[in-house]
Design an enzyme around this catalytic site. Structure first.
Site, PDB file in Angstrom:
ATOM      1  N   HIS A  20       0.707  -1.301   0.148  1.00 32.28           N
ATOM      2  CA  HIS A  20       0.374   0.218   0.242  1.00 32.28           C
ATOM      3  C   HIS A  20       0.889   1.576   0.213  1.00 32.28           C
ATOM      4  O   HIS A  20       1.769   1.298   0.836  1.00 32.28           O
ATOM      5  CB  HIS A  20      -1.110   0.300   1.529  1.00 32.28           C
ATOM      6  CG  HIS A  20      -1.943   1.058   0.851  1.00 32.28           C
ATOM      7  ND1 HIS A  20      -1.697   1.539   2.159  1.00 32.28           N
ATOM      8  CD2 HIS A  20      -2.593   1.479  -0.231  1.00 32.28           C
ATOM      9  CE1 HIS A  20      -3.292   2.632   2.198  1.00 32.28           C
ATOM     10  NE2 HIS A  20      -3.592   2.430   0.555  1.00 32.28           N
ATOM     11  N   ASP A  28       9.205   8.903 -19.770  1.00 32.28           N
ATOM     12  CA  ASP A  28       8.848   9.144 -21.069  1.00 32.28           C
ATOM     13  C   ASP A  28      10.030   8.363 -21.755  1.00 32.28           C
ATOM     14  O   ASP A  28      11.297   8.045 -21.075  1.00 32.28           O
ATOM     15  CB  ASP A  28       8.477  10.339 -22.712  1.00 32.28           C
ATOM     16  CG  ASP A  28       9.569  11.294 -21.016  1.00 32.28           C
ATOM     17  OD1 ASP A  28      10.418  10.943 -20.498  1.00 32.28           O
ATOM     18  OD2 ASP A  28       8.715  12.422 -21.066  1.00 32.28           O
ATOM     19  N   HIS A 106       7.968  19.483 -12.851  1.00 34.89           N
ATOM     20  CA  HIS A 106       8.695  18.704 -12.869  1.00 34.89           C
ATOM     21  C   HIS A 106       9.887  17.772 -12.345  1.00 34.89           C
ATOM     22  O   HIS A 106       9.615  17.315 -12.519  1.00 34.89           O
ATOM     23  CB  HIS A 106       9.120  18.765 -14.514  1.00 34.89           C
ATOM     24  CG  HIS A 106       9.860  18.019 -15.110  1.00 34.89           C
ATOM     25  ND1 HIS A 106       9.196  16.747 -15.547  1.00 34.89           N
ATOM     26  CD2 HIS A 106      11.419  17.639 -15.945  1.00 34.89           C
ATOM     27  CE1 HIS A 106      10.766  15.714 -16.708  1.00 34.89           C
ATOM     28  NE2 HIS A 106      10.791  16.554 -16.247  1.00 34.89           N
ATOM     29  N   PHE A 128       6.903  15.918 -21.011  1.00 34.84           N
ATOM     30  CA  PHE A 128       6.279  15.590 -20.134  1.00 34.84           C
ATOM     31  C   PHE A 128       5.103  14.144 -19.907  1.00 34.84           C
ATOM     32  O   PHE A 128       3.731  13.922 -18.652  1.00 34.84           O
ATOM     33  CB  PHE A 128       5.918  16.361 -19.671  1.00 34.84           C
ATOM     34  CG  PHE A 128       6.543  17.706 -19.750  1.00 34.84           C
ATOM     35  CD1 PHE A 128       7.611  18.185 -18.834  1.00 34.84           C
ATOM     36  CD2 PHE A 128       6.505  18.440 -20.593  1.00 34.84           C
ATOM     37  CE1 PHE A 128       8.116  18.770 -18.050  1.00 34.84           C
ATOM     38  CE2 PHE A 128       7.411  20.138 -20.149  1.00 34.84           C
ATOM     39  CZ  PHE A 128       8.024  20.072 -19.140  1.00 34.84           C
ATOM     40  N   ALA A 129       5.693  13.363 -20.905  1.00 32.08           N
ATOM     41  CA  ALA A 129       4.752  12.139 -20.879  1.00 32.08           C
ATOM     42  C   ALA A 129       5.344  11.008 -19.373  1.00 32.08           C
ATOM     43  O   ALA A 129       5.685  10.152 -20.198  1.00 32.08           O
ATOM     44  CB  ALA A 129       5.119  11.715 -22.112  1.00 32.08           C
TER      45      ALA A 129
END
Length: 139
Positions: A20, A28, A106, A128-129
């Site tokens: 948990h 990316d 980021h 930003f994937a």
């Protein structure tokens, strides 16, 4: 042979060991991966496999309680962001729980990857994937 959608043994092993709130990252091709974090590199060439393909298969096997995105995705990759929000909504319906979504810078995202059990590197080459998935419980 494994019957489920996820055939990659490294990803399957990581998911089976999650407790948990443990985290994994789907990134990316350009996301820096900390040297101390398990790296599962799926990238074959630009775009293969795509971020959304990896996300879809991983979330078929993993119970997701919350997720982190870099806030920059909203402005710099709006199409992927909207598609990802739709997939998260479908995942909520399938799992029967709400998934808390957190937006961070980021730079903070890259720092947070150090806390993850693994980073799965896709071949995605759009900005930003990346997503951090936090494990939930199935009961």
């Amino acid at each position: 042979m494994k019957k489920g959608a996820l055939l990659n043994s490294d990803i399957s092993a990581v998911i089976s060991r999650l407790g948990h709130t443990d985290q994994i990252v789907i990134g990316d091709a350009g996301l820096p991966i900390p040297a101390t974090t398990t790296r599962i590199d799926l990238a074959l060439t630009q775009g293969v496999p795509g971020f959304l393909q990896v996300f879809e298969v991983v979330t078929q096997e993993m119970q997701v309680e919350s997720a982190y995105l870099a806030q920059e995705i909203v402005k710099n990759n709006p199409q992927l962001h909207e598609t990802l929000l739709a997939q998260l909504s479908q995942l909520e319906q399938h799992q029967g729980n709400q998934i808390a979504l957190h937006y961070i810078s980021h730079e903070a995202f890259k720092e947070q990857t150090k806390q993850s059990r693994a980073v799965i590197r896709s071949g995605e080459c759009s900005p930003f994937a990346n997503i951090i998935l936090c494990s939930g419980v199935t009961f």
